[in-house]
Write a protein that holds these residues in place. Structure first.
Motif, PDB file in Angstrom:
ATOM      1  N   HIS A   1      19.685 -13.934  39.227  1.00 53.74           N
ATOM      2  CA  HIS A   1      18.366 -14.502  38.953  1.00 53.74           C
ATOM      3  C   HIS A   1      18.308 -15.885  39.598  1.00 53.74           C
ATOM      4  N   SER A   2      17.185 -16.526  39.480  1.00 50.24           N
ATOM      5  CA  SER A   2      17.048 -17.915  39.915  1.00 50.24           C
ATOM      6  C   SER A   2      16.031 -18.591  39.012  1.00 50.24           C
ATOM      7  N   HIS A   3      15.924 -19.891  39.145  1.00 52.10           N
ATOM      8  CA  HIS A   3      14.976 -20.677  38.360  1.00 52.10           C
ATOM      9  C   HIS A   3      14.031 -21.405  39.309  1.00 52.10           C
ATOM     10  N   GLU A   4      12.861 -21.722  38.825  1.00 57.77           N
ATOM     11  CA  GLU A   4      11.948 -22.538  39.624  1.00 57.77           C
ATOM     12  C   GLU A   4      12.298 -24.016  39.534  1.00 57.77           C
ATOM     13  N   THR A   5      13.343 -24.323  38.807  1.00 54.86           N
ATOM     14  CA  THR A   5      13.764 -25.695  38.543  1.00 54.86           C
ATOM     15  C   THR A   5      15.041 -26.043  39.302  1.00 54.86           C
ATOM     16  N   TYR A   6      15.376 -27.332  39.313  1.00 52.20           N
ATOM     17  CA  TYR A   6      16.745 -27.740  39.587  1.00 52.20           C
ATOM     18  C   TYR A   6      17.534 -27.496  38.299  1.00 52.20           C
ATOM     19  N   SER A   7      18.719 -26.922  38.418  1.00 48.22           N
ATOM     20  CA  SER A   7      19.535 -26.623  37.243  1.00 48.22           C
ATOM     21  C   SER A   7      20.915 -27.237  37.436  1.00 48.22           C
TER      22      SER A   7
ATOM     23  N   TYR B   1      12.756 -10.210  42.962  1.00 55.11           N
ATOM     24  CA  TYR B   1      12.042 -11.480  42.859  1.00 55.11           C
ATOM     25  C   TYR B   1      10.731 -11.298  42.099  1.00 55.11           C
ATOM     26  N   GLN B   2      10.072 -10.168  42.306  1.00 53.03           N
ATOM     27  CA  GLN B   2       8.834  -9.878  41.578  1.00 53.03           C
ATOM     28  C   GLN B   2       9.105  -9.835  40.071  1.00 53.03           C
ATOM     29  N   ARG B   3      10.183  -9.163  39.673  1.00 51.13           N
ATOM     30  CA  ARG B   3      10.535  -9.111  38.248  1.00 51.13           C
ATOM     31  C   ARG B   3      10.865 -10.497  37.723  1.00 51.13           C
ATOM     32  N   LEU B   4      11.561 -11.292  38.527  1.00 45.54           N
ATOM     33  CA  LEU B   4      11.904 -12.651  38.110  1.00 45.54           C
ATOM     34  C   LEU B   4      10.656 -13.502  37.919  1.00 45.54           C
ATOM     35  N   LEU B   5       9.689 -13.376  38.822  1.00 47.10           N
ATOM     36  CA  LEU B   5       8.429 -14.110  38.666  1.00 47.10           C
ATOM     37  C   LEU B   5       7.727 -13.717  37.368  1.00 47.10           C
ATOM     38  N   ARG B   6       7.762 -12.440  37.037  1.00 50.90           N
ATOM     39  CA  ARG B   6       7.142 -11.977  35.788  1.00 50.90           C
ATOM     40  C   ARG B   6       7.881 -12.527  34.568  1.00 50.90           C
ATOM     41  N   LEU B   7       9.198 -12.648  34.669  1.00 57.87           N
ATOM     42  CA  LEU B   7       9.961 -13.251  33.578  1.00 57.87           C
ATOM     43  C   LEU B   7       9.626 -14.737  33.420  1.00 57.87           C
ATOM     44  N   ARG B   8       9.435 -15.427  34.521  1.00 62.02           N
ATOM     45  CA  ARG B   8       9.057 -16.842  34.441  1.00 62.02           C
ATOM     46  C   ARG B   8       7.680 -16.993  33.787  1.00 62.02           C
ATOM     47  N   GLU B   9       6.766 -16.109  34.135  1.00 63.42           N
ATOM     48  CA  GLU B   9       5.447 -16.149  33.510  1.00 63.42           C
ATOM     49  C   GLU B   9       5.564 -15.828  32.022  1.00 63.42           C
ATOM     50  N   ALA B  10       6.469 -14.912  31.678  1.00 59.11           N
ATOM     51  CA  ALA B  10       6.695 -14.592  30.272  1.00 59.11           C
ATOM     52  C   ALA B  10       7.185 -15.831  29.518  1.00 59.11           C
ATOM     53  N   ARG B  11       8.081 -16.588  30.103  1.00 58.85           N
ATOM     54  CA  ARG B  11       8.551 -17.834  29.473  1.00 58.85           C
ATOM     55  C   ARG B  11       7.381 -18.774  29.208  1.00 58.85           C
TER      56      ARG B  11
ATOM     57  N   PHE C   1       5.734  -5.616  31.879  1.00 56.40           N
ATOM     58  CA  PHE C   1       6.882  -4.894  31.336  1.00 56.40           C
ATOM     59  C   PHE C   1       6.402  -3.716  30.490  1.00 56.40           C
ATOM     60  N   ALA C   2       7.237  -2.695  30.408  1.00 53.21           N
ATOM     61  CA  ALA C   2       6.826  -1.460  29.734  1.00 53.21           C
ATOM     62  C   ALA C   2       6.519  -1.711  28.259  1.00 53.21           C
ATOM     63  N   ASP C   3       7.323  -2.536  27.610  1.00 58.36           N
ATOM     64  CA  ASP C   3       7.122  -2.859  26.202  1.00 58.36           C
ATOM     65  C   ASP C   3       7.970  -4.086  25.869  1.00 58.36           C
TER      66      ASP C   3
ATOM     67  N   ARG D   1      15.248  -7.087  27.080  1.00 59.37           N
ATOM     68  CA  ARG D   1      16.476  -6.770  27.806  1.00 59.37           C
ATOM     69  C   ARG D   1      16.613  -7.625  29.054  1.00 59.37           C
ATOM     70  N   TRP D   2      15.558  -7.704  29.852  1.00 65.73           N
ATOM     71  CA  TRP D   2      15.636  -8.460  31.102  1.00 65.73           C
ATOM     72  C   TRP D   2      15.647  -9.962  30.854  1.00 65.73           C
ATOM     73  N   PHE D   3      14.947 -10.418  29.831  1.00 64.70           N
ATOM     74  CA  PHE D   3      14.949 -11.841  29.468  1.00 64.70           C
ATOM     75  C   PHE D   3      16.373 -12.285  29.160  1.00 64.70           C
ATOM     76  N   GLY D   4      17.080 -11.487  28.363  1.00 66.25           N
ATOM     77  CA  GLY D   4      18.454 -11.821  28.004  1.00 66.25           C
ATOM     78  C   GLY D   4      19.393 -11.772  29.194  1.00 66.25           C
ATOM     79  N   ARG D   5      19.224 -10.769  30.044  1.00 65.58           N
ATOM     80  CA  ARG D   5      20.101 -10.645  31.208  1.00 65.58           C
ATOM     81  C   ARG D   5      19.982 -11.838  32.144  1.00 65.58           C
ATOM     82  N   CYS D   6      18.780 -12.363  32.287  1.00 61.46           N
ATOM     83  CA  CYS D   6      18.554 -13.445  33.254  1.00 61.46           C
ATOM     84  C   CYS D   6      18.641 -14.835  32.655  1.00 61.46           C
ATOM     85  N   PHE D   7      18.287 -15.003  31.385  1.00 62.16           N
ATOM     86  CA  PHE D   7      18.214 -16.345  30.796  1.00 62.16           C
ATOM     87  C   PHE D   7      19.217 -16.606  29.688  1.00 62.16           C
ATOM     88  N   GLY D   8      19.931 -15.567  29.242  1.00 55.60           N
ATOM     89  CA  GLY D   8      20.984 -15.781  28.269  1.00 55.60           C
ATOM     90  C   GLY D   8      20.540 -15.947  26.832  1.00 55.60           C
TER      91      GLY D   8
END
Length: 270
Positions: free
Chosen positions: A31-37, A216-226, A244-246, A252-259
């Motif tokens: 994954h990646s972040h839109e931020t400096y980390s 990257y598309q899924r990651l963008l959707r996760l960022r919007e979810a945040r 996302f389907a539900d 599941r994907w939130f945890g995999r990418c953001f912990g």
């Protein structure tokens, strides 16, 4: 083996987030972040890949990720690792650097994702402890300036933004994915937007972003979810609004990418 745990903090009014965590079982999906980390390993060892190379961070080492730097992460051994990480919006980093320099400066580029520098580790630990420890706003701002300034002086290379380095073809394809977040885009759509062939846009995209366009598309959707979770949108509704389907699929994907889970992120935002 200690249980996995995490604590998360999010500023209510500035692009600053911080996590303190121990992971033995959890494995970060790429994954990646839109931020400096900026992170530091406190105990144990964590292994990850970033920009096509393998790295290991051990106690006292500092990790520096540019915006959109793709990376994964896992414990190097069964004992796991404990680490602290701070996420800072590029605009905030620019604001701090401009203020320190007394003039307009470019955004920094960190060429090495792992730096062995005790002074940086000390500065980052102090900032992180202030964020999670309830320090005053004045103290947090002081430590933010100290840490960002030290990171740039001691670890950055030159003022180049990640977007500028991504190349025209990949940048146009990435912009289309961001502009049409929920659309079911095809590789032909990206190729047409970028003005090149399907193979060329795919190759350029992977070179620039370190992942396939679909990832990257899924990651963008996760960022919007945040973002939606942070402003109080119910998590089930967020899943529907971000493609996302539900709720379980989002979780599941939130945890995999953001912990952490969406619910834990919501609690930190609150």
């Amino acid at each position: 083996m200690a249980r996995d745990w995490s604590r998360y903090w999010r500023s209510p009014d500035r692009p600053i987030e911080a996590m303190h965590a121990h992971f033995a079982r959890h494995v970060y999906h790429r994954h990646s972040h839109e931020t400096y980390s900026f992170g530091m390993t406190e105990d144990g060892a964590q292994s990850f890949t970033c920009r096509g190379s393998a790295h290991t961070s051990t106690p006292g080492m500092v990790m520096a990720f540019n915006p959109d730097d793709p990376h994964d992460g896992r414990a190097t051994d069964a004992l796991g690792f404990t680490y602290r990480i701070v996420h800072l919006g590029p605009g905030l980093v620019s604001e701090v650097l401009d203020d320190l320099a007394g003039r307009r400066t470019g955004l920094p580029l960190f060429a090495e994702p792992v730096v062995h520098d005790p002074a940086l580790a000390s500065a980052l630990r102090a900032l992180h402890a202030a964020l999670l420890g309830g320090a005053s706003a004045l103290r947090r701002d002081e430590l933010l300036a100290v840490t960002v300034g030290a990171m740039v002086r001691r670890a950055a290379t030159r003022p180049v933004t990640a977007a500028a380095a991504s190349g025209g073809v990949a940048a146009r394809a990435g912009a289309l994915l961001r502009d049409r977040l929920l659309d079911d885009l095809t590789i032909d759509d990206l190729a047409q937007e970028a003005g090149t062939s399907r193979f060329a846009v795919y190759r350029a995209f992977r070179a620039a972003y370190g992942m396939a366009p679909s990832e990257y598309q899924r990651l963008l959707r996760l960022r919007e979810a945040r973002r939606l979770i942070a402003v109080g949108t119910p998590i089930g509704e967020v899943a529907a609004l971000t493609g996302f389907a539900d709720q379980s699929h989002l979780t599941r994907w939130f945890g995999r990418c953001f912990g952490l889970t969406p619910a834990a992120y919501r609690a930190a935002a609150a």
